[in-house]
Write a protein that holds these residues in place. Sequence first.
Motif, mmCIF file in Angstrom:
data_model
loop_
_atom_site.group_PDB
_atom_site.id
_atom_site.type_symbol
_atom_site.label_atom_id
_atom_site.label_comp_id
_atom_site.label_asym_id
_atom_site.label_seq_id
_atom_site.Cartn_x
_atom_site.Cartn_y
_atom_site.Cartn_z
ATOM 1 N N ILE A 1 0.859 -1.188 0.000
ATOM 2 C CA ILE A 1 0.000 0.000 0.000
ATOM 3 C C ILE A 1 0.892 1.232 0.000
ATOM 4 N N HIS A 2 0.685 2.113 -0.968
ATOM 5 C CA HIS A 2 1.473 3.338 -1.066
ATOM 6 C C HIS A 2 0.776 4.461 -0.308
ATOM 7 N N ILE A 3 1.549 5.159 0.503
ATOM 8 C CA ILE A 3 1.024 6.261 1.311
ATOM 9 C C ILE A 3 1.424 7.575 0.653
ATOM 10 N N PRO A 4 0.465 8.449 0.383
ATOM 11 C CA PRO A 4 0.827 9.768 -0.160
ATOM 12 C C PRO A 4 1.731 10.519 0.817
ATOM 13 N N LYS A 5 2.654 11.306 0.277
ATOM 14 C CA LYS A 5 3.620 12.005 1.129
ATOM 15 C C LYS A 5 2.954 12.973 2.097
ATOM 16 N N ASP A 6 1.842 13.564 1.692
ATOM 17 C CA ASP A 6 1.179 14.540 2.561
ATOM 18 C C ASP A 6 0.204 13.871 3.545
ATOM 19 N N SER A 7 0.097 12.556 3.503
ATOM 20 C CA SER A 7 -0.845 11.850 4.370
ATOM 21 C C SER A 7 -0.170 11.441 5.676
ATOM 22 N N ASP A 8 -0.936 11.516 6.754
ATOM 23 C CA ASP A 8 -0.473 11.063 8.062
ATOM 24 C C ASP A 8 -1.443 9.986 8.532
ATOM 25 N N PRO A 9 -1.211 8.731 8.147
ATOM 26 C CA PRO A 9 -2.192 7.684 8.421
ATOM 27 C C PRO A 9 -2.315 7.366 9.910
ATOM 28 N N ILE A 10 -3.497 6.889 10.279
ATOM 29 C CA ILE A 10 -3.753 6.417 11.633
ATOM 30 C C ILE A 10 -3.960 4.913 11.541
ATOM 31 N N LEU A 11 -3.152 4.151 12.295
ATOM 32 C CA LEU A 11 -3.223 2.698 12.238
ATOM 33 C C LEU A 11 -3.575 2.124 13.598
ATOM 34 N N LYS A 12 -4.344 1.051 13.565
ATOM 35 C CA LYS A 12 -4.668 0.286 14.766
ATOM 36 C C LYS A 12 -4.529 -1.194 14.430
ATOM 37 N N VAL A 13 -4.261 -1.999 15.458
ATOM 38 C CA VAL A 13 -4.101 -3.432 15.257
ATOM 39 C C VAL A 13 -4.812 -4.182 16.373
ATOM 40 N N ARG A 14 -5.318 -5.354 16.015
ATOM 41 C CA ARG A 14 -5.893 -6.256 17.022
ATOM 42 C C ARG A 14 -5.365 -7.651 16.743
ATOM 43 N N GLU A 15 -4.850 -8.309 17.786
ATOM 44 C CA GLU A 15 -4.328 -9.658 17.610
ATOM 45 C C GLU A 15 -5.330 -10.683 18.111
ATOM 46 N N LYS A 16 -5.253 -11.843 17.487
ATOM 47 C CA LYS A 16 -6.066 -12.984 17.893
ATOM 48 C C LYS A 16 -5.157 -14.211 17.835
ATOM 49 N N ILE A 17 -5.045 -14.918 18.941
ATOM 50 C CA ILE A 17 -4.255 -16.138 19.000
ATOM 51 C C ILE A 17 -5.227 -17.303 19.102
ATOM 52 N N ILE A 18 -5.188 -18.190 18.119
ATOM 53 C CA ILE A 18 -6.040 -19.382 18.130
ATOM 54 C C ILE A 18 -5.156 -20.563 18.534
ATOM 55 N N TYR A 19 -5.351 -21.049 19.748
ATOM 56 C CA TYR A 19 -4.526 -22.142 20.249
ATOM 57 C C TYR A 19 -4.793 -23.432 19.474
ATOM 58 N N LYS A 20 -6.068 -23.717 19.259
ATOM 59 C CA LYS A 20 -6.460 -24.929 18.536
ATOM 60 C C LYS A 20 -7.496 -24.521 17.492
ATOM 61 N N LYS A 21 -7.116 -24.599 16.228
ATOM 62 C CA LYS A 21 -8.008 -24.160 15.155
ATOM 63 C C LYS A 21 -9.060 -25.238 14.903
ATOM 64 N N LEU A 22 -10.319 -24.850 15.019
ATOM 65 C CA LEU A 22 -11.430 -25.779 14.843
ATOM 66 C C LEU A 22 -12.133 -25.504 13.522
ATOM 67 N N VAL A 23 -12.810 -26.503 13.011
ATOM 68 C CA VAL A 23 -13.571 -26.358 11.770
ATOM 69 C C VAL A 23 -15.059 -26.317 12.124
ATOM 70 N N PRO A 24 -15.887 -25.690 11.262
ATOM 71 C CA PRO A 24 -17.330 -25.683 11.526
ATOM 72 C C PRO A 24 -17.861 -27.099 11.621
ATOM 73 N N PRO A 25 -18.859 -27.383 12.438
ATOM 74 C CA PRO A 25 -19.598 -26.465 13.312
ATOM 75 C C PRO A 25 -18.939 -26.234 14.661
ATOM 76 N N PHE A 26 -17.766 -26.851 14.920
ATOM 77 C CA PHE A 26 -17.126 -26.725 16.227
ATOM 78 C C PHE A 26 -16.526 -25.340 16.450
ATOM 79 N N SER A 27 -16.351 -24.557 15.381
ATOM 80 C CA SER A 27 -15.759 -23.234 15.524
ATOM 81 C C SER A 27 -16.619 -22.296 16.363
#
Length: 196
Positions: free
Chosen positions: A146-172
């Motif tokens: 993703i290219h950021i324009p030089k005059d832009s001051d982006p605001i970023l946020k992040v959210r993490e999710k750790i899945i210890y044991k990945k389940l498949v539907p319908p158990f998800s």
Amino acid sequence: MRCLPFLKAGLKRNDPGYGIRILLVLIISASPLFGLNTPIASYSTGEDGSLVLYFHPDPIPEALIRSNINNGHQSEIFASFRIQMSGSPYSIGGEHLEIHIRKTGFRDKITGDYILLLNGRESAVYRDWDLFFKAFSGILIYPSGIHIPKDSDPILKVREKIIYKKLVPPFSILYLLPGKFIRQGSWEPVFQGDFY
């Protein structure tokens, strides 16, 4: 000498260590407000002007991940980045983008190798658990394209999710039980600069 209950409470408050303990509790609880905790993500601009994302998950319980992977399950680290290119800081107006990054780990049942996937594509194969876990739980450097324009001051946020044991539907649907198969954080600010 016997003291009345309200006098005992007053005597406890006069304990010289009491004030220090209260002060430590206040500092620890207020540290996120003043940015004293280590950020889990940052960003920089690459040589071509594109956005480079750095993500380092909070500590992951190695024994739990190892047990699940060795029992034939998958484990996953999922990072969601929200990028606001322009507009107000209150998410009103401007261009919004969302990037999802998945690091998935599992063990090949035939060879016994540990496989690491990045967004569903194989990125590395390890014979040794320690090397695999270091790559799985370590810093992720992701060129977003993703290219950021030089005059832009982006605001970023992040959210993490750790899945210890990945389940498949319908158990998800069991992911709705907090702490059982998944750990999900809140949205955190992403700061500019290479903090890692």
